[in-house]
Design a protein around this motif. Structure first.
Motif, mmCIF file in Angstrom:
data_model
loop_
_atom_site.group_PDB
_atom_site.id
_atom_site.type_symbol
_atom_site.label_atom_id
_atom_site.label_comp_id
_atom_site.label_asym_id
_atom_site.label_seq_id
_atom_site.Cartn_x
_atom_site.Cartn_y
_atom_site.Cartn_z
ATOM 1 N N VAL A 107 35.046 -7.197 -5.249
ATOM 2 C CA VAL A 107 34.055 -6.490 -4.440
ATOM 3 C C VAL A 107 33.541 -5.282 -5.222
ATOM 4 C CG1 VAL A 107 33.569 -5.273 -2.277
ATOM 5 C CG2 VAL A 107 35.057 -7.288 -2.282
ATOM 6 N N THR A 108 34.451 -4.359 -5.589
ATOM 7 C CA THR A 108 34.019 -3.208 -6.399
ATOM 8 C C THR A 108 34.504 -3.295 -7.847
ATOM 9 O OG1 THR A 108 35.956 -1.874 -5.804
ATOM 10 C CG2 THR A 108 34.019 -1.691 -4.383
ATOM 11 N N GLN A 109 35.359 -4.234 -8.144
ATOM 12 C CA GLN A 109 35.840 -4.358 -9.517
ATOM 13 C C GLN A 109 36.432 -5.741 -9.746
ATOM 14 O OE1 GLN A 109 39.634 -1.632 -8.950
ATOM 15 N NE2 GLN A 109 40.011 -3.065 -10.604
ATOM 16 N N CYS A 110 36.464 -6.136 -11.007
ATOM 17 C CA CYS A 110 37.275 -7.279 -11.399
ATOM 18 C C CYS A 110 38.732 -6.824 -11.435
ATOM 19 C CB CYS A 110 36.850 -7.791 -12.776
ATOM 20 S SG CYS A 110 35.134 -8.359 -12.830
ATOM 21 N N LEU A 405 29.875 -5.260 -6.821
ATOM 22 C CA LEU A 405 29.286 -3.966 -7.170
ATOM 23 C C LEU A 405 28.622 -4.027 -8.541
ATOM 24 C CD1 LEU A 405 28.853 -0.980 -6.422
ATOM 25 C CD2 LEU A 405 31.093 -0.491 -7.440
ATOM 26 N N GLU A 406 29.281 -4.698 -9.476
ATOM 27 C CA GLU A 406 28.713 -4.832 -10.821
ATOM 28 C C GLU A 406 27.453 -5.701 -10.786
ATOM 29 O OE1 GLU A 406 30.694 -5.228 -15.269
ATOM 30 O OE2 GLU A 406 31.899 -5.674 -13.505
ATOM 31 N N ALA A 407 27.517 -6.809 -10.023
ATOM 32 C CA ALA A 407 26.345 -7.685 -9.911
ATOM 33 C C ALA A 407 25.169 -6.932 -9.287
ATOM 34 C CB ALA A 407 26.695 -8.910 -9.082
ATOM 35 N N LYS A 410 23.973 -4.053 -11.880
ATOM 36 C CA LYS A 410 23.317 -4.600 -13.082
ATOM 37 C C LYS A 410 22.237 -5.629 -12.751
ATOM 38 C CE LYS A 410 27.351 -3.852 -16.057
ATOM 39 N NZ LYS A 410 28.412 -4.501 -16.876
ATOM 40 N N LYS A 411 21.986 -5.812 -11.438
ATOM 41 C CA LYS A 411 20.951 -6.747 -10.987
ATOM 42 C C LYS A 411 21.178 -8.156 -11.546
ATOM 43 C CE LYS A 411 17.388 -3.223 -10.237
ATOM 44 N NZ LYS A 411 18.274 -2.053 -10.371
ATOM 45 N N ILE A 412 22.434 -8.617 -11.441
ATOM 46 C CA ILE A 412 22.775 -9.975 -11.871
ATOM 47 C C ILE A 412 22.594 -10.907 -10.674
ATOM 48 C CG2 ILE A 412 24.551 -11.440 -12.900
ATOM 49 C CD1 ILE A 412 25.923 -8.855 -13.886
ATOM 50 N N ASN A 527 26.781 6.928 1.765
ATOM 51 C CA ASN A 527 27.618 6.806 0.562
ATOM 52 C C ASN A 527 27.199 5.522 -0.156
ATOM 53 O OD1 ASN A 527 29.578 7.313 -1.337
ATOM 54 N ND2 ASN A 527 31.304 6.716 -0.041
ATOM 55 N N PRO A 528 26.399 5.643 -1.237
ATOM 56 C CA PRO A 528 25.838 4.447 -1.862
ATOM 57 C C PRO A 528 26.897 3.599 -2.560
ATOM 58 C CG PRO A 528 25.304 6.402 -3.152
ATOM 59 C CD PRO A 528 25.947 6.888 -1.891
ATOM 60 N N GLY A 529 26.679 2.282 -2.513
ATOM 61 C CA GLY A 529 27.605 1.370 -3.180
ATOM 62 C C GLY A 529 27.718 0.072 -2.413
ATOM 63 N N VAL A 530 28.756 -0.692 -2.737
ATOM 64 C CA VAL A 530 29.069 -1.935 -2.035
ATOM 65 C C VAL A 530 30.399 -1.732 -1.325
ATOM 66 C CG1 VAL A 530 29.533 -4.407 -2.253
ATOM 67 C CG2 VAL A 530 27.822 -3.329 -3.730
ATOM 68 N N TRP A 531 30.396 -1.884 -0.019
ATOM 69 C CA TRP A 531 31.566 -1.531 0.783
ATOM 70 C C TRP A 531 32.016 -2.734 1.607
ATOM 71 C CZ3 TRP A 531 33.354 2.716 -1.140
ATOM 72 C CH2 TRP A 531 32.470 3.670 -1.656
#
Length: 571
Positions: A107-110, A405-407, A410-412, A527-531
């Protein structure tokens, strides 16, 4: 002009700091910085007549306590020396602008792979109280967990009489089987999980279990003194009652937020929930049981029903004398749970969002998929020969093999869609008229479907339990935020009759949605991000009872997700 100079100075300071380290580590500046070194490793333990290896942190079960003060910056270097993938989630830490350090795998990390290291950094912005940390890969959090204790700033008192002593009480579950292998076996079977082999208090099963008469936790107390117990449920698949024989518990904090004092004979905590309670040693000198037992609101689910016991032992009591038994509510006493929830109020009036920009209605519950296996006896052990699942708005969440979160950052493309529905696809009598022609009308759809929230939007979320397979109390946890629990009730949510508390509702991070009922929560998406939002019963999360929110960036650096840290693990 003065404002322009101030703005430029702030901007310049961030630019300079960014050259030293990523911005997040320096905003907001804590009063001090706390460093911890975590090594995730296997260790041998002997419990319930069997010696086995478990995964733990720093050779400790439960793991080390993270101590800090409000507004401190915390840096925790995690090295994975175990044979399994690992991440750590800092449960209840709001991770202001530090979404990269939140911890849920994919979700927020590998995951941190065996032999690798990752450093978590976050600031405890306006947070104090009792929280917990735990593993967030597979079912490792069954043994990979510990307390977070955040004290008020120096010189700031508790809003209650200072206790004589404080003690951490971690409620857990223990399995004789390897937890990673257990999860794999349960998921492959299509059925439900076996009950835990024992409940534990601070890692100790207590005298009711085999080979455990000396494997008991105890607190030695002085007559007349008042103690603060920091209660944490770190269990995997069970909610639990807790009580102390002949002693009242006064709740003064829930999910690391102060509450109006509320006195009760017992409390119930779902996994991930914390309560601070005051207990006064005001009984005759003796040894009193502290008891942890099951709360099971679902139908036809096997569970461990042997109580875990610890001792609340007065000085001067016979060291090996009989202990007075603690009374716990019956395992399915929903009224006992409601009574405690009714007593939770924020200490002071709070600023609840009154106007709502985003209204969401999310059903939560179980599903049974039709069997697709060539070997149904092995893989379709769910109800009526189906495969168990769980969902929100009838969508079972599939975690991708990359970090969401990375996707997103980085707009993957290709790993998720931004089309999670804000309301159920169809409305019906969710509690009493739910589909139950298992498995023909109880299926969910699978997908990594995300809900996007605009920065600063004021969100109301109705969580509605459903009766497919069984109604059940679901402890729903939202990462990155606390929320105001403005209302809850039994049956189907009805906006015409629902009663809301918009004055002093509790401010929580995990809410037990009542069995066959609903809960209404409000928060501001700032709080910006993926939660991640999910049921904290681990089996339900494995089955897909979760969703992720993208909170978009706002304006300027203080409303923008910073770039990822250099040592972010790779998938």
């Amino acid at each position: 002009m003065a404002n322009l100079v101030t703005t430029f100075t702030v901007w310049l300071s961030f630019v300079l700091l960014a050259h030293i380290n990523h911005v997040v580590a320096f905003w907001p500046g804590g009063s001090s910085t706390r460093f911890y070194d975590f090594k995730v490793q296997t260790m041998r333990v002997t419990k319930l007549c069997l010696t086995k290896e478990i995964v733990a942190v720093n050779g400790m079960y439960p793991g080390p306590v993270v101590y800090a003060q409000e507004d401190d910056r915390v840096i925790i270097r995690v090295t994975n020396q175990s044979p399994y993938n690992a991440t750590i989630h800092w449960h209840g830490v709001r991770q202001r602008l530090t979404c990269w350090s939140d911890g849920p795998s994919y979700v927020t990390q590998c995951p941190i792979q065996p032999g690798q290291t990752f450093t978590y950094e976050f600031t405890l912005v306006q947070q104090k109280g009792t929280l917990l940390w735990h593993g967030h890969v597979s079912w490792l959090r069954g043994t990979v967990y510990g307390a977070i204790v955040v004290y008020p700033k120096t010189g700031v008192p508790y809003p209650f009489k200072f206790p004589y002593e404080e003690h951490i009480i971690l409620l857990g579950e223990y399995w004789l089987r390897d937890l990673v292998q257990l999860e794999q076996a349960v998921m492959a079977s299509g059925g439900g999980p076996p009950p835990a082999d024992a409940f534990t208090i601070n890692g100790h099963p207590g005298p009711n279990y085999n080979c455990s008469s000396n494997d008991v936790y105890r607190i030695n107390v002085v007559p007349g003194k008042t103690y603060l117990l920091r209660l944490i449920n770190a269990g995997l698949n069970m909610e639990n009652f807790f009580s102390i024989a002949n002693h009242k518990l006064t709740i003064v904090e829930a999910d690391a937020e102060y509450t109006k004092p509320f006195t009760t004979d017992h409390v119930m905590l779902g996994p991930g929930q914390t309560l601070n309670v005051l207990v006064t040693a005001d009984q005759p000198i003796g040894r009193y049981s502290m008891a942890m037992g099951p709360y099971m609101s679902a139908q036809n689910v096997p569970f461990q029903n042997i109580t875990s016991i610890a001792y609340f032992q007065y000085s001067g009591a016979m060291p090996n004398g009989l202990s007075l038994p603690a009374l716990l509510p019956t395992f399915n006493n929903n009224l006992a749970v409601k009574t405690v929830m009714d007593g939770l109020r924020s200490l002071n009036p709070v600023n609840v969002p009154k106007e709502i920009d985003t209204n969401l209605f999310v059903t939560i519950g179980l599903n049974v998929q039709q069997c697709r296996s060539n070997n149904p006896q092995q893989n379709c052990q769910g109800t009526n020969g189906g495969v168990m699942a769980a969902s929100m708005n009838n969508i079972s969440f599939i975690r991708p093999r990359v970090s969401l979160l990375e996707a997103y950052y980085k707009k993957i493309n290709g790993y998720y869609t931004e089309d999670f529905p804000g309301v159920p696809l169809k409305f019906y009598d969710f509690v009493n008229g739910a589909p139950n022609n298992i498995p023909f009308d109880t299926q969910s759809t699978n997908g990594t479907r995300i809900k996007v929230l605009e920065y600063g939007s004021r969100v109301q979320l109705i969580l509605q339990d459903t009766g497919t397979v069984t109604t059940e109390n679901h402890p729903i946890h939202l990462h990155g935020y606390n929320f105001y629990v403005v209302g809850y009730g039994t049956g189907n949510y009805n906006p015409q009759t629902a009663i809301f508390n918009l004055v002093d509702p509790p401010y929580m991070n995990t809410i037990g949605v009542p069995v066959g009922g609903w809960a209404a929560i409000r928060f501001v998406a700032d709080n910006p991000g993926v939660w991640f939002m999910h049921c904290h019963l681990e089996i339900h999360m494995s089955w897909g009872l979760s969703v992720a929110f993208i909170v978009k960036n706002g304006q300027g650096v203080l409303e923008t997700l910073p770039h990822p840290p250099a040592d972010l693990p790779r998938c």
